[in-house]
Scaffold this motif. Structure first.
Motif, PDB file in Angstrom:
ATOM      1  N   PHE A 154      48.582  31.775  37.126  1.00 57.37           N
ATOM      2  CA  PHE A 154      47.326  31.040  37.367  1.00 57.37           C
ATOM      3  C   PHE A 154      47.098  30.983  38.877  1.00 57.37           C
ATOM      4  O   PHE A 154      48.018  31.184  39.659  1.00 57.37           O
ATOM      5  CB  PHE A 154      47.392  29.629  36.777  1.00 57.37           C
ATOM      6  CG  PHE A 154      48.362  28.698  37.456  1.00 57.37           C
ATOM      7  CD1 PHE A 154      49.723  28.880  37.324  1.00 57.37           C
ATOM      8  CD2 PHE A 154      47.905  27.623  38.211  1.00 57.37           C
ATOM      9  CE1 PHE A 154      50.625  28.012  37.962  1.00 57.37           C
ATOM     10  CE2 PHE A 154      48.793  26.761  38.838  1.00 57.37           C
ATOM     11  CZ  PHE A 154      50.161  26.957  38.711  1.00 57.37           C
ATOM     12  N   PHE A 155      45.834  30.756  39.265  1.00 58.82           N
ATOM     13  CA  PHE A 155      45.514  30.687  40.697  1.00 58.82           C
ATOM     14  C   PHE A 155      44.172  30.008  40.949  1.00 58.82           C
ATOM     15  O   PHE A 155      43.410  29.778  40.012  1.00 58.82           O
ATOM     16  CB  PHE A 155      45.590  32.071  41.360  1.00 58.82           C
ATOM     17  CG  PHE A 155      44.902  33.185  40.621  1.00 58.82           C
ATOM     18  CD1 PHE A 155      43.536  33.173  40.420  1.00 58.82           C
ATOM     19  CD2 PHE A 155      45.628  34.271  40.138  1.00 58.82           C
ATOM     20  CE1 PHE A 155      42.892  34.209  39.757  1.00 58.82           C
ATOM     21  CE2 PHE A 155      44.991  35.313  39.457  1.00 58.82           C
ATOM     22  CZ  PHE A 155      43.630  35.278  39.277  1.00 58.82           C
ATOM     23  N   PRO A 156      43.880  29.688  42.210  1.00 56.26           N
ATOM     24  CA  PRO A 156      42.586  29.084  42.563  1.00 56.26           C
ATOM     25  C   PRO A 156      41.456  30.115  42.472  1.00 56.26           C
ATOM     26  O   PRO A 156      41.731  31.315  42.405  1.00 56.26           O
ATOM     27  CB  PRO A 156      42.779  28.635  44.017  1.00 56.26           C
ATOM     28  CG  PRO A 156      44.170  28.938  44.393  1.00 56.26           C
ATOM     29  CD  PRO A 156      44.772  29.818  43.373  1.00 56.26           C
ATOM     30  N   PRO A 157      40.218  29.685  42.493  1.00 53.85           N
ATOM     31  CA  PRO A 157      39.083  30.592  42.297  1.00 53.85           C
ATOM     32  C   PRO A 157      39.072  31.785  43.252  1.00 53.85           C
ATOM     33  O   PRO A 157      39.279  31.635  44.455  1.00 53.85           O
ATOM     34  CB  PRO A 157      37.878  29.696  42.571  1.00 53.85           C
ATOM     35  CG  PRO A 157      38.337  28.347  42.189  1.00 53.85           C
ATOM     36  CD  PRO A 157      39.776  28.281  42.592  1.00 53.85           C
ATOM     37  N   ILE A 158      38.804  32.947  42.660  1.00 55.95           N
ATOM     38  CA  ILE A 158      38.669  34.168  43.445  1.00 55.95           C
ATOM     39  C   ILE A 158      37.233  34.650  43.348  1.00 55.95           C
ATOM     40  O   ILE A 158      36.834  35.588  44.019  1.00 55.95           O
ATOM     41  CB  ILE A 158      39.650  35.231  42.944  1.00 55.95           C
ATOM     42  CG1 ILE A 158      39.575  36.495  43.777  1.00 55.95           C
ATOM     43  CG2 ILE A 158      39.417  35.584  41.474  1.00 55.95           C
ATOM     44  CD1 ILE A 158      40.870  37.142  43.980  1.00 55.95           C
ATOM     45  N   ALA A 159      36.439  33.989  42.492  1.00 54.83           N
ATOM     46  CA  ALA A 159      35.024  34.331  42.344  1.00 54.83           C
ATOM     47  C   ALA A 159      34.246  33.023  42.327  1.00 54.83           C
ATOM     48  O   ALA A 159      34.769  31.988  41.925  1.00 54.83           O
ATOM     49  CB  ALA A 159      34.805  35.100  41.052  1.00 54.83           C
ATOM     50  N   ASP A 160      32.988  33.086  42.765  1.00 52.27           N
ATOM     51  CA  ASP A 160      32.168  31.875  42.781  1.00 52.27           C
ATOM     52  C   ASP A 160      31.673  31.498  41.391  1.00 52.27           C
ATOM     53  O   ASP A 160      31.513  30.327  41.077  1.00 52.27           O
ATOM     54  CB  ASP A 160      30.967  32.067  43.721  1.00 52.27           C
ATOM     55  CG  ASP A 160      31.410  31.982  45.176  1.00 52.27           C
ATOM     56  OD1 ASP A 160      32.267  31.142  45.471  1.00 52.27           O
ATOM     57  OD2 ASP A 160      30.923  32.772  45.993  1.00 52.27           O
ATOM     58  N   ASP A 161      31.447  32.521  40.586  1.00 53.72           N
ATOM     59  CA  ASP A 161      30.910  32.265  39.247  1.00 53.72           C
ATOM     60  C   ASP A 161      32.058  31.847  38.313  1.00 53.72           C
ATOM     61  O   ASP A 161      33.055  32.557  38.191  1.00 53.72           O
ATOM     62  CB  ASP A 161      30.254  33.556  38.745  1.00 53.72           C
ATOM     63  CG  ASP A 161      29.842  33.419  37.302  1.00 53.72           C
ATOM     64  OD1 ASP A 161      29.045  32.517  37.011  1.00 53.72           O
ATOM     65  OD2 ASP A 161      30.356  34.189  36.467  1.00 53.72           O
ATOM     66  N   PRO A 162      31.921  30.677  37.657  1.00 60.03           N
ATOM     67  CA  PRO A 162      33.022  30.163  36.840  1.00 60.03           C
ATOM     68  C   PRO A 162      33.450  31.104  35.705  1.00 60.03           C
ATOM     69  O   PRO A 162      34.645  31.278  35.458  1.00 60.03           O
ATOM     70  CB  PRO A 162      32.462  28.850  36.271  1.00 60.03           C
ATOM     71  CG  PRO A 162      31.332  28.465  37.160  1.00 60.03           C
ATOM     72  CD  PRO A 162      30.786  29.732  37.724  1.00 60.03           C
ATOM     73  N   TYR A 163      32.478  31.721  35.034  1.00 62.79           N
ATOM     74  CA  TYR A 163      32.828  32.628  33.933  1.00 62.79           C
ATOM     75  C   TYR A 163      33.658  33.805  34.454  1.00 62.79           C
ATOM     76  O   TYR A 163      34.678  34.182  33.878  1.00 62.79           O
ATOM     77  CB  TYR A 163      31.551  33.134  33.241  1.00 62.79           C
ATOM     78  CG  TYR A 163      31.832  34.157  32.177  1.00 62.79           C
ATOM     79  CD1 TYR A 163      32.200  33.768  30.896  1.00 62.79           C
ATOM     80  CD2 TYR A 163      31.764  35.526  32.464  1.00 62.79           C
ATOM     81  CE1 TYR A 163      32.497  34.715  29.921  1.00 62.79           C
ATOM     82  CE2 TYR A 163      32.066  36.469  31.499  1.00 62.79           C
ATOM     83  CZ  TYR A 163      32.429  36.059  30.235  1.00 62.79           C
ATOM     84  OH  TYR A 163      32.729  36.999  29.279  1.00 62.79           O
ATOM     85  N   THR A 164      33.213  34.365  35.583  1.00 65.09           N
ATOM     86  CA  THR A 164      33.913  35.504  36.176  1.00 65.09           C
ATOM     87  C   THR A 164      35.338  35.111  36.591  1.00 65.09           C
ATOM     88  O   THR A 164      36.296  35.848  36.347  1.00 65.09           O
ATOM     89  CB  THR A 164      33.138  36.015  37.422  1.00 65.09           C
ATOM     90  OG1 THR A 164      31.808  36.299  37.019  1.00 65.09           O
ATOM     91  CG2 THR A 164      33.776  37.242  38.014  1.00 65.09           C
TER      92      THR A 164
END
Lengths: 69, 345
Positions: free
Chosen positions: B67-77
């Motif tokens: 698991f990791f922190p967001p790598i994309a701005d769009d939540p679905y992506t």
């Protein structure tokens, strides 16, 4: 003098890039506070034919970029 | 709602770049007492992608978590990338994922719709992989995080570790490199829309087709290329197999825009961490610095690195070409000569 302390990459190297693009200075001083920024700015400077001197004090770094003759 | 949130602004570190460095990790694990079990085929002493436990003579369990922190701005992506990345560890062991559990950290004020979209991204990827998500656990945290704990199956005689490479094996890579650099450049909005869409496409492509192709051939070692970068993972493979690896850097698919960024110093912190860890084992030859940096670039949801018997190399290559994002024949495994573990050419 560009003060990029407290900013994380890639912002510092982008600020240096913008300044070089804008005014193509013979000499430019930059302050940063991480080795990653020092390395990144050095790579950028070398690609634009600048030499880089780094001085370290109290965990912060001052880079002096000089246009290669 | 969700299109107004920029998830990456809430993250300190992007994707697999958030991974604790290999050198630090080894120190953290040092001295921990590990119980042995004759049925444990792959445990954490091997620095491998997943644990493998033999249940019967023809069934072994594969377990992994990522698991990791967001790598994309769009939540679905973001959800889809995190799930693709977590599932990949099972594929890297030659297995097939079957069950998964969500692991999630959410800020108090993250809109419900965004959380829902992250989960939907994860569910849809798990479904595509033929696995089902059966539950999970979530906690409150200022920085969002998402991933999966995945359980899969593999035949105990067909487990692919990262340490079985043999002299003469041919090395393949199944996705291009440069993801870490692009996600770093994206923080300053430097990446073209086209290239970002391409990168997202890569990160959400399951390594399923690469796995399904390779299991038909005499593959001696496999790992997925993620946070430790191509050279970090190749180093583990060379050391674990007591061999040396020769890489033809011209044969590697480097995302062109990422290479341009590397040349002007737009590089993630994780690249330097990987370099510090692996550099001592790598002979860089005459390879350009920016290209070397690309090989130390941490990948999120990267491709598989496969070492296959030389007689099967052509057939595997033909099969990979039609099914993976970028089939690359990048090098060979040689007998260890006592020097460096990796040689770049």
């Amino acid at each position: 003098m560009i003060d990029a302390r407290g900013l994380s990459c890639p912002m510092p190297v982008v600020m240096v890039q913008n300044e070089v693009k804008k005014s193509s200075p013979d000499e430019l001083k930059v302050q940063v506070d991480s080795m990653v920024c020092v390395e990144n700015i050095t790579r950028f400077a070398n690609s634009k034919k600048y030499e880089v001197e780094v001085t370290k004090k109290d965990g912060e770094f001052e880079l002096t970029l000089k246009k290669q003759k | 709602m969700s299109d107004q949130i920029k998830l990456t602004k809430l993250a300190n570190c992007a994707g697999c770049g958030a991974k604790v460095g290999a050198g630090v990790l080894a120190k953290l694990l040092d001295g921990l007492k590990v119980r042995s079990d004759p049925n444990l085929l792959v445990g954490f002493d091997k620095s491998d992608d997943a644990s493998v436990y033999k249940v019967t003579d023809d069934l072994a369990l594969v377990q992994t978590v990522d698991f990791f922190p967001p790598i994309a701005d769009d939540p679905y992506t973001f959800g889809a990338i995190a799930a693709t990345n977590a599932l990949s560890d099972v594929y890297a062991m030659g297995g097939e994922p079957k069950l998964a559990l969500n692991i999630m950290a959410v800020p108090k004020d993250l809109p419900k719709e965004a959380v829902h979209q992250i989960l939907r991204g994860g569910y849809e990827k798990a479904y595509e992989a033929g696995a089902i998500i059966t539950g999970g656990h979530s906690i409150l945290d200022d920085e969002p995080k998402y991933g999966l704990a995945v359980t899969g199956f593999v035949h105990p005689d067909r487990v692919l570790t990262n340490s079985g490479a043999k002299e003469g094996d041919v090395l393949f890579l199944t996705k291009p490199l440069g993801i870490g650099i692009l996600t770093t450049a994206a923080k300053a909005d430097l990446v073209s829309q086209e290239t970002m869409a391409y990168a997202v496409g890569l990160m959400t492509t399951l390594n399923k087709s690469a796995r399904d192709a390779m299991v038909k051939y005499r593959v001696h070692a496999c790992t997925d290329v993620t946070g430790f970068a191509l050279l970090g993972h190749a180093c583990e493979m060379a050391q674990g197999s007591d061999a040396e690896i020769h890489i033809d850097t011209d044969a590697i698919d480097l995302i062109p825009e990422a290479l341009e960024f590397a040349r002007i110093g737009i590089l993630p912190e994780g690249m330097y961490r990987n370099r510090n860890f692996a550099e001592a084992y790598v002979d860089p030859g005459e390879v350009e610095l920016a290209k070397q940096d690309m090989l130390y670039d941490p990948q999120t949801s990267g491709g598989l690195l496969i070492a296959v018997h030389p007689d099967d190399a052509d057939s595997l290559y033909e099969e990979l070409k039609g099914t993976v994002p970028s089939a690359q024949k990048i090098g060979t495994v040689k007998k260890y000569s006592g020097g460096k573990r990796i040689y770049l050419h």
